[in-house]
Design a protein around this motif. Structure first.
Motif, PDB file in Angstrom:
ATOM      1  N   GLY A  76      -5.439  -3.265  -7.335  1.00 41.67           N
ATOM      2  CA  GLY A  76      -6.758  -3.851  -7.542  1.00 41.67           C
ATOM      3  C   GLY A  76      -7.927  -2.987  -7.127  1.00 41.67           C
ATOM      4  N   ARG A  77      -7.694  -1.737  -6.767  1.00 44.76           N
ATOM      5  CA  ARG A  77      -8.816  -0.832  -6.483  1.00 44.76           C
ATOM      6  C   ARG A  77      -8.414   0.580  -6.897  1.00 44.76           C
ATOM      7  NH1 ARG A  77      -7.006   2.479  -2.679  1.00 44.76           N
ATOM      8  NH2 ARG A  77      -6.302   1.789  -0.636  1.00 44.76           N
ATOM      9  N   PRO A  78      -9.428   1.444  -7.155  1.00 46.37           N
ATOM     10  CA  PRO A  78      -9.082   2.810  -7.544  1.00 46.37           C
ATOM     11  C   PRO A  78      -8.367   3.545  -6.404  1.00 46.37           C
ATOM     12  CG  PRO A  78     -11.453   2.382  -7.826  1.00 46.37           C
ATOM     13  CD  PRO A  78     -10.884   1.207  -7.107  1.00 46.37           C
ATOM     14  N   ALA A  79      -7.535   4.499  -6.758  1.00 45.80           N
ATOM     15  CA  ALA A  79      -6.847   5.311  -5.740  1.00 45.80           C
ATOM     16  C   ALA A  79      -7.879   6.088  -4.931  1.00 45.80           C
ATOM     17  CB  ALA A  79      -5.881   6.268  -6.425  1.00 45.80           C
ATOM     18  N   ARG A  80      -7.632   6.241  -3.628  1.00 41.57           N
ATOM     19  CA  ARG A  80      -8.501   7.068  -2.780  1.00 41.57           C
ATOM     20  C   ARG A  80      -7.759   8.340  -2.443  1.00 41.57           C
ATOM     21  NH1 ARG A  80      -9.397   2.194   1.431  1.00 41.57           N
ATOM     22  NH2 ARG A  80     -10.521   0.849   0.005  1.00 41.57           N
ATOM     23  N   ARG A  81      -8.541   9.401  -2.233  1.00 37.27           N
ATOM     24  CA  ARG A  81      -7.925  10.665  -1.821  1.00 37.27           C
ATOM     25  C   ARG A  81      -8.440  11.044  -0.455  1.00 37.27           C
ATOM     26  NH1 ARG A  81      -7.300  10.965  -6.975  1.00 37.27           N
ATOM     27  NH2 ARG A  81      -5.380  11.913  -7.680  1.00 37.27           N
ATOM     28  N   HIS A  82      -7.536  11.297   0.492  1.00 37.38           N
ATOM     29  CA  HIS A  82      -7.919  11.819   1.803  1.00 37.38           C
ATOM     30  C   HIS A  82      -7.563  13.306   1.775  1.00 37.38           C
ATOM     31  CE1 HIS A  82      -8.155   7.651   3.368  1.00 37.38           C
ATOM     32  NE2 HIS A  82      -7.059   7.452   2.673  1.00 37.38           N
ATOM     33  N   THR A  83      -8.589  14.146   1.850  1.00 36.72           N
ATOM     34  CA  THR A  83      -8.357  15.585   1.694  1.00 36.72           C
ATOM     35  C   THR A  83      -8.545  16.304   3.018  1.00 36.72           C
ATOM     36  OG1 THR A  83      -9.136  15.405  -0.573  1.00 36.72           O
ATOM     37  CG2 THR A  83      -9.040  17.619   0.335  1.00 36.72           C
ATOM     38  N   ASP A 106      -7.037   0.164   6.638  1.00 36.74           N
ATOM     39  CA  ASP A 106      -7.933   1.288   6.334  1.00 36.74           C
ATOM     40  C   ASP A 106      -8.144   2.161   7.570  1.00 36.74           C
ATOM     41  OD1 ASP A 106      -8.274   0.426   3.777  1.00 36.74           O
ATOM     42  OD2 ASP A 106     -10.275  -0.414   4.082  1.00 36.74           O
ATOM     43  N   ALA A 107      -8.472   1.525   8.678  1.00 42.13           N
ATOM     44  CA  ALA A 107      -8.751   2.273   9.912  1.00 42.13           C
ATOM     45  C   ALA A 107      -7.472   2.931  10.439  1.00 42.13           C
ATOM     46  CB  ALA A 107      -9.348   1.338  10.958  1.00 42.13           C
ATOM     47  N   ALA A 108      -6.369   2.209  10.394  1.00 42.15           N
ATOM     48  CA  ALA A 108      -5.106   2.755  10.914  1.00 42.15           C
ATOM     49  C   ALA A 108      -4.702   4.005  10.130  1.00 42.15           C
ATOM     50  CB  ALA A 108      -4.007   1.695  10.832  1.00 42.15           C
ATOM     51  N   ILE A 109      -4.844   3.933   8.800  1.00 41.85           N
ATOM     52  CA  ILE A 109      -4.427   5.053   7.947  1.00 41.85           C
ATOM     53  C   ILE A 109      -5.333   6.265   8.179  1.00 41.85           C
ATOM     54  CG2 ILE A 109      -4.409   5.770   5.505  1.00 41.85           C
ATOM     55  CD1 ILE A 109      -3.124   3.013   4.905  1.00 41.85           C
ATOM     56  N   LEU A 110      -6.625   6.019   8.306  1.00 41.37           N
ATOM     57  CA  LEU A 110      -7.554   7.138   8.509  1.00 41.37           C
ATOM     58  C   LEU A 110      -7.384   7.779   9.896  1.00 41.37           C
ATOM     59  CD1 LEU A 110      -9.728   8.683   7.058  1.00 41.37           C
ATOM     60  CD2 LEU A 110     -11.425   7.165   8.101  1.00 41.37           C
ATOM     61  N   GLU A 111      -7.361   6.962  10.912  1.00 45.74           N
ATOM     62  CA  GLU A 111      -7.216   7.489  12.282  1.00 45.74           C
ATOM     63  C   GLU A 111      -5.876   8.186  12.473  1.00 45.74           C
ATOM     64  OE1 GLU A 111      -7.584   5.276  15.788  1.00 45.74           O
ATOM     65  OE2 GLU A 111      -9.620   4.631  15.382  1.00 45.74           O
ATOM     66  N   ALA A 112      -4.828   7.616  11.913  1.00 44.20           N
ATOM     67  CA  ALA A 112      -3.494   8.207  12.081  1.00 44.20           C
ATOM     68  C   ALA A 112      -3.441   9.592  11.417  1.00 44.20           C
ATOM     69  CB  ALA A 112      -2.435   7.292  11.486  1.00 44.20           C
ATOM     70  N   GLN A 113      -4.120   9.743  10.268  1.00 48.23           N
ATOM     71  CA  GLN A 113      -4.144  11.071   9.630  1.00 48.23           C
ATOM     72  C   GLN A 113      -4.891  12.073  10.505  1.00 48.23           C
ATOM     73  OE1 GLN A 113      -4.772  11.017   5.065  1.00 48.23           O
ATOM     74  NE2 GLN A 113      -5.518   9.051   5.779  1.00 48.23           N
ATOM     75  N   ARG A 151       0.861  -1.184   0.000  1.00 53.12           N
ATOM     76  CA  ARG A 151       0.000   0.000   0.000  1.00 53.12           C
ATOM     77  C   ARG A 151       0.897   1.233   0.000  1.00 53.12           C
ATOM     78  NH1 ARG A 151      -5.650  -0.080   2.993  1.00 53.12           N
ATOM     79  NH2 ARG A 151      -6.254   2.099   2.784  1.00 53.12           N
ATOM     80  N   VAL A 152       0.500   2.252  -0.732  1.00 50.53           N
ATOM     81  CA  VAL A 152       1.319   3.466  -0.820  1.00 50.53           C
ATOM     82  C   VAL A 152       0.438   4.663  -0.500  1.00 50.53           C
ATOM     83  CG1 VAL A 152       2.746   4.900  -2.326  1.00 50.53           C
ATOM     84  CG2 VAL A 152       2.836   2.408  -2.548  1.00 50.53           C
ATOM     85  N   LEU A 153       0.809   5.401   0.539  1.00 54.37           N
ATOM     86  CA  LEU A 153       0.099   6.630   0.916  1.00 54.37           C
ATOM     87  C   LEU A 153       1.039   7.799   0.603  1.00 54.37           C
ATOM     88  CD1 LEU A 153      -2.451   7.826   2.400  1.00 54.37           C
ATOM     89  CD2 LEU A 153      -1.053   7.794   4.477  1.00 54.37           C
ATOM     90  N   VAL A 154       0.750   8.486  -0.525  1.00 53.48           N
ATOM     91  CA  VAL A 154       1.597   9.620  -0.913  1.00 53.48           C
ATOM     92  C   VAL A 154       1.037  10.865  -0.226  1.00 53.48           C
ATOM     93  CG1 VAL A 154       2.556  10.977  -2.810  1.00 53.48           C
ATOM     94  CG2 VAL A 154       2.009   8.554  -3.164  1.00 53.48           C
ATOM     95  N   THR A 155       1.796  11.446   0.686  1.00 48.77           N
ATOM     96  CA  THR A 155       1.286  12.603   1.418  1.00 48.77           C
ATOM     97  C   THR A 155       1.543  13.878   0.616  1.00 48.77           C
ATOM     98  OG1 THR A 155       3.340  12.786   2.681  1.00 48.77           O
ATOM     99  CG2 THR A 155       1.570  11.474   3.660  1.00 48.77           C
ATOM    100  N   GLY A 156       0.590  14.796   0.705  1.00 50.03           N
ATOM    101  CA  GLY A 156       0.659  15.995  -0.132  1.00 50.03           C
ATOM    102  C   GLY A 156       0.982  17.265   0.632  1.00 50.03           C
ATOM    103  N   GLY A 157       1.481  17.123   1.842  1.00 47.74           N
ATOM    104  CA  GLY A 157       1.815  18.326   2.625  1.00 47.74           C
ATOM    105  C   GLY A 157       2.853  19.202   1.956  1.00 47.74           C
ATOM    106  N   ASP A 158       3.707  18.608   1.129  1.00 49.11           N
ATOM    107  CA  ASP A 158       4.769  19.378   0.457  1.00 49.11           C
ATOM    108  C   ASP A 158       4.336  19.886  -0.913  1.00 49.11           C
ATOM    109  OD1 ASP A 158       4.685  16.715  -0.485  1.00 49.11           O
ATOM    110  OD2 ASP A 158       6.805  16.715  -1.020  1.00 49.11           O
ATOM    111  N   GLU A 159       3.052  19.686  -1.266  1.00 48.91           N
ATOM    112  CA  GLU A 159       2.537  20.205  -2.535  1.00 48.91           C
ATOM    113  C   GLU A 159       1.825  21.535  -2.293  1.00 48.91           C
ATOM    114  OE1 GLU A 159       3.994  18.227  -4.877  1.00 48.91           O
ATOM    115  OE2 GLU A 159       2.109  17.624  -5.836  1.00 48.91           O
ATOM    116  N   PRO A 160       1.682  22.381  -3.327  1.00 52.21           N
ATOM    117  CA  PRO A 160       0.936  23.623  -3.135  1.00 52.21           C
ATOM    118  C   PRO A 160      -0.566  23.359  -3.059  1.00 52.21           C
ATOM    119  CG  PRO A 160       1.649  23.418  -5.426  1.00 52.21           C
ATOM    120  CD  PRO A 160       2.209  22.240  -4.686  1.00 52.21           C
ATOM    121  N   GLY A 161      -1.346  24.343  -2.621  1.00 52.98           N
ATOM    122  CA  GLY A 161      -2.807  24.203  -2.641  1.00 52.98           C
ATOM    123  C   GLY A 161      -3.419  24.485  -1.284  1.00 52.98           C
ATOM    124  N   ALA A 162      -4.720  24.810  -1.314  1.00 55.82           N
ATOM    125  CA  ALA A 162      -5.443  25.165  -0.086  1.00 55.82           C
ATOM    126  C   ALA A 162      -5.777  23.936   0.742  1.00 55.82           C
ATOM    127  CB  ALA A 162      -6.718  25.913  -0.443  1.00 55.82           C
TER     128      ALA A 162
END
Ligand code: PLP
Length: 257
Positions: A185-192, A222-229, A164-175
């Motif tokens: 095997g599944r579409p990418a999800r975005r946590h915004t 799934d739960a670990a990634i969401l709660e940790a964020q 599993r790969v969680l690419v964090t976007g804190g270093d990208e521009p944007g609001a």
């Protein structure tokens, strides 16, 4: 008690590295054990030097620790040098527990922390052992230089063996900060998340350790990634200055959710 093994560097400021890992893991209600990969010279602005630990001592410390302590998850951060990788891989094969890896390649202040040889060895030998890889956008691009988009970089890292790969976007521009969560095997999800003001030292270590602690405690990915964020966001929202550079995440904020 759930035990998380941290294979991390030592950052004297406590913003990143093993001090950050231990605080994030303790906040989640788990216990951190550690074998250091490297000492560093740094302040809250940037890293000036990375000094890998002695290889024989590293191997001895790791084998001694895992002979005695029941490990429930592993968090890998800054690596010292390529010679540490076979030692780490054999420990992971023996442990067979969830592995979270934050591929620390450069400091937020800009210093390069990993040479070409270590990066190549990482991709070839350690990546296939990783359950959750948490590169920031710059690290994902550096690991897959010919990828046109971040999704393509994440897919290439999955194809090379990460589960599993969680690419964090804190270093990208944007609001908003968009964290891209990819698995085969599944579409990418975005946590915004709304972007917080300020620039942080050790956000990546904090998130990866928070995920590892939750996996050690038995949450599914799934739960670990969401709660940790969610928790990391709260730690960043109350980050504090200790020097003239970036802010230190406040890992004393309460644990889950
Ligand atoms: N030093 C150590 C030991 C680290 O593990 C890291 C990142 O994980 C850094 C420095 C750089 O942290 P940052 O990118 O937040 O500056």
């Amino acid at each position: 008690m759930a035990n998380v093994l941290c294979l991390s560097g030592f950052d004297p400021t406590g913003g990143a590295g093993v001090l950050a890992d231990a605080a994030a893991i303790q906040a989640a209600g788990a216990h951190a054990v550690s074998v250091l990969t490297a000492l560093t010279v740094q302040d809250t602005r940037n890293v000036r030097a990375v000094m890998p630990v002695d290889l024989d001592g590293f191997r001895d410390a790791l084998e001694t620790l895992i002979d005695d302590v029941a490990i429930d998850a592993v968090k890998i951060g800054l690596l010292g040098d390529a010679a540490q990788l076979p030692v780490i891989v054999s420990a992971l094969l023996a442990l067979r527990v969830p592995v979270v890896c934050d591929p620390v390649l450069s400091a937020g202040g800009g210093a390069n922390l990993v040479g070409e040889r270590l990066q190549t060895a990482f991709l070839n030998t350690l990546l296939p052992q990783v359950d959750v890889l948490t590169p920031n956008a710059a690290e994902a691009r550096r690991l897959v230089p010919n990828a046109t988009r971040l999704e393509a970089a994440a897919d290439a890292l999955l194809a090379r063996g990460a589960r599993r790969v969680l690419v964090t976007g804190g270093d990208e521009p944007g609001a908003t900060v968009e964290n891209l969560d990819c698995a085969a095997g599944r579409p990418a999800r975005r946590h915004t998340w709304p972007r917080l003001a300020g620039s942080f030292h050790g956000a990546g270590c904090t998130l990866a350790s928070a995920i590892a602690a939750r996996l050690a405690l038995g949450l599914d990915a799934d739960a670990a990634i969401l709660e940790a964020q969610r928790w990391t966001r709260r730690a960043l929202a109350s980050a504090f200055p200790i020097g003239g550079g970036r802010l230190i995440p406040n890992r004393a904020v309460n644990g889950s959710p």
